[in-house]
Design a protein around this motif. Structure first.
Motif, PDB file in Angstrom:
ATOM      1  N   VAL A  13       1.893   4.837   2.128  1.00 24.19           N
ATOM      2  CA  VAL A  13       1.967   5.454   3.450  1.00 24.19           C
ATOM      3  C   VAL A  13       1.106   6.711   3.425  1.00 24.19           C
ATOM      4  CG1 VAL A  13       3.474   6.533   5.160  1.00 24.19           C
ATOM      5  CG2 VAL A  13       4.271   4.529   3.884  1.00 24.19           C
ATOM      6  N   THR A  14       0.139   6.783   4.355  1.00 22.03           N
ATOM      7  CA  THR A  14      -0.765   7.937   4.396  1.00 22.03           C
ATOM      8  C   THR A  14      -0.485   8.876   5.563  1.00 22.03           C
ATOM      9  OG1 THR A  14      -2.395   6.641   5.625  1.00 22.03           O
ATOM     10  CG2 THR A  14      -2.628   6.708   3.214  1.00 22.03           C
ATOM     11  N   PHE A  69      -7.988  -1.535   3.149  1.00 26.58           N
ATOM     12  CA  PHE A  69      -7.552  -1.746   4.527  1.00 26.58           C
ATOM     13  C   PHE A  69      -6.582  -0.673   5.000  1.00 26.58           C
ATOM     14  CE2 PHE A  69      -8.308  -5.884   2.544  1.00 26.58           C
ATOM     15  CZ  PHE A  69      -9.405  -6.259   3.283  1.00 26.58           C
ATOM     16  N   ARG A  70      -6.833  -0.165   6.204  1.00 29.79           N
ATOM     17  CA  ARG A  70      -5.909   0.750   6.862  1.00 29.79           C
ATOM     18  C   ARG A  70      -5.107  -0.068   7.862  1.00 29.79           C
ATOM     19  NH1 ARG A  70      -7.014   4.329  11.767  1.00 29.79           N
ATOM     20  NH2 ARG A  70      -5.139   5.610  11.888  1.00 29.79           N
ATOM     21  N   VAL A  71      -3.791  -0.042   7.728  1.00 28.19           N
ATOM     22  CA  VAL A  71      -2.904  -0.766   8.628  1.00 28.19           C
ATOM     23  C   VAL A  71      -2.094   0.263   9.397  1.00 28.19           C
ATOM     24  CG1 VAL A  71      -1.022  -2.436   8.788  1.00 28.19           C
ATOM     25  CG2 VAL A  71      -2.751  -2.677   6.999  1.00 28.19           C
ATOM     26  N   VAL A  72      -2.067   0.146  10.713  1.00 27.70           N
ATOM     27  CA  VAL A  72      -1.318   1.064  11.561  1.00 27.70           C
ATOM     28  C   VAL A  72      -0.202   0.278  12.237  1.00 27.70           C
ATOM     29  CG1 VAL A  72      -1.422   2.654  13.520  1.00 27.70           C
ATOM     30  CG2 VAL A  72      -3.364   2.476  11.948  1.00 27.70           C
ATOM     31  N   SER A  73       1.023   0.778  12.118  1.00 33.38           N
ATOM     32  CA  SER A  73       2.165   0.107  12.732  1.00 33.38           C
ATOM     33  C   SER A  73       2.880   1.065  13.671  1.00 33.38           C
ATOM     34  CB  SER A  73       3.136  -0.353  11.650  1.00 33.38           C
ATOM     35  OG  SER A  73       4.269  -0.967  12.238  1.00 33.38           O
ATOM     36  N   GLY A 125       0.807  -1.212   0.000  1.00 31.24           N
ATOM     37  CA  GLY A 125       0.000   0.000   0.000  1.00 31.24           C
ATOM     38  C   GLY A 125       0.834   1.254   0.000  1.00 31.24           C
ATOM     39  N   GLN A 131       4.453   6.228  14.558  1.00 33.86           N
ATOM     40  CA  GLN A 131       3.260   5.548  14.056  1.00 33.86           C
ATOM     41  C   GLN A 131       3.224   5.745  12.558  1.00 33.86           C
ATOM     42  OE1 GLN A 131      -0.615   6.316  15.911  1.00 33.86           O
ATOM     43  NE2 GLN A 131      -1.513   6.430  13.851  1.00 33.86           N
ATOM     44  N   ASP A 172       0.877   4.873   9.157  1.00 36.33           N
ATOM     45  CA  ASP A 172      -0.402   4.415   8.624  1.00 36.33           C
ATOM     46  C   ASP A 172      -0.205   4.068   7.153  1.00 36.33           C
ATOM     47  OD1 ASP A 172      -1.103   5.520  11.076  1.00 36.33           O
ATOM     48  OD2 ASP A 172      -2.968   6.383  10.324  1.00 36.33           O
ATOM     49  N   ILE A 173      -0.696   2.890   6.763  1.00 41.48           N
ATOM     50  CA  ILE A 173      -0.616   2.436   5.372  1.00 41.48           C
ATOM     51  C   ILE A 173      -2.023   2.121   4.900  1.00 41.48           C
ATOM     52  CG2 ILE A 173       0.249   0.629   3.819  1.00 41.48           C
ATOM     53  CD1 ILE A 173       2.577   0.252   5.811  1.00 41.48           C
ATOM     54  N   GLN A 174      -2.387   2.601   3.725  1.00 41.58           N
ATOM     55  CA  GLN A 174      -3.659   2.245   3.107  1.00 41.58           C
ATOM     56  C   GLN A 174      -3.345   1.192   2.057  1.00 41.58           C
ATOM     57  OE1 GLN A 174      -6.540   3.650   4.300  1.00 41.58           O
ATOM     58  NE2 GLN A 174      -7.625   2.095   3.126  1.00 41.58           N
TER      59      GLN A 174
END
Length: 138
Positions: free
Chosen positions: A74-75, A93-97, A72, A85, A87-89
């Motif tokens: 990086v947003t 799906f939004r994935v937060v690492s 995805g 933190q 955030d990847i879209q």
């Protein structure tokens, strides 16, 4: 047997309805007509299609034991002095690492960058939508 309309299949796969229609028209996915004349896909056939697509290795993919890879963009990146933190879209799906700031800097992660979220977990929760949200065959 679960049946999915073209739009539902597209949403599940994270692609456009036109893409699913092209796959059906090209014979990559089998479709039948429901009672209203809409094209529908059998859930078993759709699952087999997704498995086959996932089994094909990504070009330039790293070798890893992790099988859950979400590509995805990086947003958002929020950094403090020690942690960050990201955030990847990835499709719908939004994935937060959460990771160290050093890792973010070393990877060059910034808004707009391409990234792959690799998920390896000992706990995965699986839910099934209620009958009102899911479609089942008749």
């Amino acid at each position: 047997m679960a049946m999915f309309r073209i739009g539902e299949a597209a949403e599940l796969l994270g692609v456009s309805t036109d893409t699913v229609r092209r796959w059906v028209d090209a014979g990559r996915l089998a479709a039948t007509r429901d009672g209203q004349g809409h094209r529908v896909l059998d859930g078993v056939d759709l699952a087999a299609f997704v498995r086959a697509a996932a089994a094909a290795p990504e070009e330039h993919a790293e070798l890893s034991s992790a099988r859950n890879r979400l590509r995805g963009i990086v947003t958002a990146v929020v950094k403090d002095t020690v942690m960050a933190q990201v955030d990847i879209q990835a499709g719908p799906f939004r994935v937060v690492s959460l990771m160290s700031r050093e890792a973010v800097d070393d990877l060059g992660l910034e808004v707009g960058a391409l990234a792959v979220a690799v998920i390896k977990s000992t706990t995965v929760v699986v839910e099934r939508p209620s009958a009102a949200k899911g479609r089942t065959g008749t």
